[in-house]
Design a protein around this motif. Structure first.
Motif, PDB file in Angstrom:
ATOM      1  N   LYS A 152       0.948   7.234  -6.893  1.00  0.00           N
ATOM      2  CA  LYS A 152       0.042   7.368  -6.995  1.00  0.00           C
ATOM      3  C   LYS A 152      -0.155   9.019  -6.883  1.00  0.00           C
ATOM      4  O   LYS A 152      -0.524   9.259  -7.582  1.00  0.00           O
ATOM      5  CB  LYS A 152      -1.040   7.294  -6.125  1.00  0.00           C
ATOM      6  CG  LYS A 152      -2.665   7.474  -7.352  1.00  0.00           C
ATOM      7  CD  LYS A 152      -3.908   6.618  -6.393  1.00  0.00           C
ATOM      8  CE  LYS A 152      -3.672   6.597  -4.734  1.00  0.00           C
ATOM      9  NZ  LYS A 152      -5.622   5.910  -4.313  1.00  0.00           N
ATOM     10  N   LEU A 188       0.663  -0.943   0.160  1.00  0.00           N
ATOM     11  CA  LEU A 188      -0.376   0.075  -0.023  1.00  0.00           C
ATOM     12  C   LEU A 188       0.416   1.399  -0.089  1.00  0.00           C
ATOM     13  O   LEU A 188       0.591   2.370  -0.248  1.00  0.00           O
ATOM     14  CB  LEU A 188      -0.852   0.425   1.110  1.00  0.00           C
ATOM     15  CG  LEU A 188      -2.000  -0.496   1.299  1.00  0.00           C
ATOM     16  CD1 LEU A 188      -2.553  -0.812   2.669  1.00  0.00           C
ATOM     17  CD2 LEU A 188      -3.361  -1.259  -0.097  1.00  0.00           C
ATOM     18  N   GLU A 240      -3.368  -0.789  -8.857  1.00  0.00           N
ATOM     19  CA  GLU A 240      -4.364  -0.477  -6.632  1.00  0.00           C
ATOM     20  C   GLU A 240      -6.508  -0.957  -6.899  1.00  0.00           C
ATOM     21  O   GLU A 240      -6.420  -1.352  -6.156  1.00  0.00           O
ATOM     22  CB  GLU A 240      -4.669   0.697  -6.456  1.00  0.00           C
ATOM     23  CG  GLU A 240      -5.344   1.441  -5.409  1.00  0.00           C
ATOM     24  CD  GLU A 240      -5.004   2.858  -4.769  1.00  0.00           C
ATOM     25  OE1 GLU A 240      -5.225   3.251  -3.405  1.00  0.00           O
ATOM     26  OE2 GLU A 240      -5.450   3.443  -6.185  1.00  0.00           O
ATOM     27  N   TYR A 287      -6.269  -4.813  -7.545  1.00  0.00           N
ATOM     28  CA  TYR A 287      -5.118  -5.472  -5.583  1.00  0.00           C
ATOM     29  C   TYR A 287      -6.188  -5.676  -4.635  1.00  0.00           C
ATOM     30  O   TYR A 287      -6.345  -5.888  -3.620  1.00  0.00           O
ATOM     31  CB  TYR A 287      -4.230  -4.244  -5.447  1.00  0.00           C
ATOM     32  CG  TYR A 287      -3.131  -5.326  -4.429  1.00  0.00           C
ATOM     33  CD1 TYR A 287      -3.175  -6.122  -3.844  1.00  0.00           C
ATOM     34  CD2 TYR A 287      -3.458  -4.071  -3.129  1.00  0.00           C
ATOM     35  CE1 TYR A 287      -2.529  -6.318  -2.706  1.00  0.00           C
ATOM     36  CE2 TYR A 287      -3.266  -3.857  -1.811  1.00  0.00           C
ATOM     37  CZ  TYR A 287      -2.670  -5.562  -2.124  1.00  0.00           C
ATOM     38  OH  TYR A 287      -2.406  -5.398  -0.558  1.00  0.00           O
ATOM     39  N   LYS A 288      -6.806  -4.754  -4.609  1.00  0.00           N
ATOM     40  CA  LYS A 288      -8.110  -4.398  -3.520  1.00  0.00           C
ATOM     41  C   LYS A 288      -9.041  -5.812  -3.946  1.00  0.00           C
ATOM     42  O   LYS A 288      -9.558  -5.939  -3.050  1.00  0.00           O
ATOM     43  CB  LYS A 288      -8.543  -3.176  -3.782  1.00  0.00           C
ATOM     44  CG  LYS A 288      -7.832  -1.634  -2.785  1.00  0.00           C
ATOM     45  CD  LYS A 288      -8.049  -0.293  -2.799  1.00  0.00           C
ATOM     46  CE  LYS A 288      -7.332  -0.088  -2.049  1.00  0.00           C
ATOM     47  NZ  LYS A 288      -7.851   1.681  -2.050  1.00  0.00           N
ATOM     48  N   ILE A 336       2.001   1.583  -3.371  1.00  0.00           N
ATOM     49  CA  ILE A 336       1.083   2.095  -4.351  1.00  0.00           C
ATOM     50  C   ILE A 336       0.787   3.777  -4.112  1.00  0.00           C
ATOM     51  O   ILE A 336       1.037   4.494  -5.337  1.00  0.00           O
ATOM     52  CB  ILE A 336       0.514   1.243  -4.314  1.00  0.00           C
ATOM     53  CG1 ILE A 336      -0.108  -0.504  -4.246  1.00  0.00           C
ATOM     54  CG2 ILE A 336      -1.304   1.715  -4.537  1.00  0.00           C
ATOM     55  CD1 ILE A 336      -1.573  -0.963  -4.384  1.00  0.00           C
ATOM     56  N   ASN A 337       0.857   4.624  -3.178  1.00  0.00           N
ATOM     57  CA  ASN A 337       0.090   5.991  -2.350  1.00  0.00           C
ATOM     58  C   ASN A 337       1.486   6.376  -3.022  1.00  0.00           C
ATOM     59  O   ASN A 337       1.637   7.466  -3.543  1.00  0.00           O
ATOM     60  CB  ASN A 337       0.633   5.430  -1.184  1.00  0.00           C
ATOM     61  CG  ASN A 337      -0.016   7.192  -0.879  1.00  0.00           C
ATOM     62  OD1 ASN A 337      -0.923   7.282  -0.502  1.00  0.00           O
ATOM     63  ND2 ASN A 337       1.265   7.387   0.185  1.00  0.00           N
TER      64      ASN A 337
END
Length: 368
Positions: free
Chosen positions: A24, A17, A118, A121-122, A20-21
Motif C-alpha cells: 500500500k 500488516l 486491508e 482483514y481488520k 499490507i504496508n
C-alpha cells in the motif's frame, strides 16, 4: 511484567500488516519510478530507431555514384541498419504496450485491491477479537458460579474460537503474501516480453553485423585491385596514338593525314611504336616541323581534335546515364565527336549526333 514492556505482537499478524504496508505504501512509488524510467527508455530508443533509419537512408545514397562491389557493399550495410532499426522500433512498441501501459494501470488497481483487503482483514480480525473477549469473560464467570462441566464447555468454546482466529490470521497472511508475489511475478512476466524482443534484436544484430563485417573486410582487402568488370574493360581497351603522317607520295606539297592507331602506327608507316619513345620526347621534333609548316600543335590537340576538316570520333562501348548537368549520357554503339580527350582525370568531353555536349568516363568509349 512491567507496564512499560511492549506487548509481544503475533508474528503472523506482524508479517501480514508489514506486507499490507509494503503493497500500500512502499511499493507503489518505486514501481512508478520504474515505469517512468522505462517510459523514458522507450522514447529515447524510438528516437534512436528513427535516427538509425536516417543513417540507413544516408548510407544508401552512397550507391548513387558508386556501383560495382563497393556499391553493393554500401547497399547491404544500409539494408542491415534499416532492418535492425525496424526491429528496434518493434522492441519499443512491446515495451510500451506490454509493460509500461499495463503497469501504469496495475499500480492504480493494486492500490484499490490492497486497500479493500486491508479493510476486510481488520474488520474480520476485530470481529474475531470481540468474540474471543466475550468468551473469555463468559469463561471467567463460569469458573466462579457454574459447575466444572459448564466451565469445561466454556473453555472448549474459547479454545476453538482462538484456533479459528489463528486460522483467520494464517489465511490472511497467505492471501496477502500471494498477492504480493503475484504482483511481482506479473511485473517480471511483462518485462520479460520486452527482454525477449531485446534478445531477438541483439541476436539479429550480431548475425547481420557479423556478415557485414566479413563483407567489408573482403572489400577492404581488394582496395588495391580493380573490379573484374573494370579489369576486363581495360584489357579490351587498346591505347590510341594520334599521329600526323604525310600522304603517300611526295609530302613537299604539304598534304598530311591524321592516323589513329591502336598501340602502334599503321603498318605502312615508317614510324615506330610510340612505346619506343621515352616520355614522347622524340615527338617534339615532329611537332616543331608541323609548327614550322604552319600547323599549330594546339590546333592538332584542341577541344574538337580537328585538323584539315577531320574530327576525332569515338564509339560508345556501354550505356552511361547521369543526372549531372555537365555530363553527357551515352548509348552503346553511338558515334561521338571528341571535343577534349582525357587529360588524366578519367573523363573525356564530346558531342553526340543530337548536338548535345558534355563529359563522360573515358573507359566507356573506343576511338574509331
Amino acid at each position: 511484567m512491567s507496564g512499560n514492556t511492549k506487548k509481544q505482537q503475533n508474528p503472523v499478524i506482524e508479517i501480514t500488516l508489514k506486507t499490507i504496508n509494503n503493497l500500500k505504501v512502499n511499493s507503489p512509488p518505486l514501481f512508478s519510478e520504474v515505469i517512468k524510467a522505462a517510459n523514458k527508455y522507450q522514447q529515447q530508443s524510438q528516437m534512436l530507431s528513427q535516427t538509425g533509419l536516417v543513417l540507413a537512408d544516408t548510407i544508401q545514397r552512397l550507391t548513387i555514384h558508386n556501383s560495382g562491389d563497393f556499391g553493393e557493399g554500401f547497399k547491404k550495410l544500409a539494408d542491415a541498419v534499416r532492418d535492425l532499426e525496424n526491429k528496434r522500433d518493434e522492441v519499443c512498441k512491446v515495451l510500451l504496450n506490454e509493460f509500461i501501459t499495463p503497469n501504469k494501470q496495475a499500480v492504480e488497481n493494486d492500490q484499490k485491491d490492497i486497500v479493500t483487503f486491508e479493510k476486510n482483514y481488520k474488520k474480520d480480525r476485530d470481529s474475531m477479537r470481540q468474540e474471543i473477549l466475550k468468551l473469555e469473560a463468559k469463561t471467567r464467570k463460569a469458573g466462579k458460579k457454574t459447575t466444572p462441566e459448564v466451565l469445561k464447555q466454556q473453555i472448549t468454546e474459547l479454545n476453538d474460537k482462538i484456533k479459528e482466529s489463528e486460522q483467520l490470521n494464517a489465511n490472511k497472511l497467505r492471501d496477502v503474501v500471494l498477492m504480493e508475489r503475484k504482483k511481482h511475478a506479473t511485473f517480471l512476466s511483462q518485462f520479460n516480453q520486452f527482454l525477449e524482443k531485446e534478445i531477438e534484436l541483439a541476436t539479429e544484430s550480431i548475425a547481420k553485423y557479423s556478415t557485414a563485417l566479413n563483407t567489408h573486410r573482403e572489400l577492404i582487402n581488394t582496395q588495391s585491385q580493380l573490379p573484374s568488370e573494370t579489369e576486363s574493360m581495360i584489357s579490351k581497351q587498346e591505347r590510341t596514338l594520334v599521329q600526323i603522317q604525310p600522304q603517300q607520295g611526295d609530302s613537299s606539297n604539304g598534304d598530311y593525314r591524321i592516323s589513329y592507331a591502336p598501340g602502334t602506327v599503321q603498318a605502312d608507316s615508317t614510324y615506330e611504336s610510340y612505346d619506343s619513345y621515352d616520355n614522347y620526347d622524340n615527338y617534339d621534333n615532329y611537332d616543331q616541323s608541323y609548327t614550322d609548316s604552319g600547323y599549330d600543335q594546339q590546333q592538332q590537340y584542341g577541344d574538337q581534335q580537328q585538323y584539315g576538316g577531320t574530327e576525332l570520333q569515338a564509339r560508345a562501348l556501354y550505356d552511361y546515364d547521369s543526372h549531372e548537368p555537365t555530363d553527357l549520357c551515352l548509348r552503346a554503339g553511338e558515334i561521338l565527336s571528341i571535343l577534349q580527350q582525357d587529360d588524366g582525370s578519367g573523363w573525356s568531353k564530346g558531342r553526340n549526333s543530337n548536338g548535345m555536349e558534355g563529359i563522360f568516363p573515358s573507359s566507356y568509349i573506343e576511338y574509331v
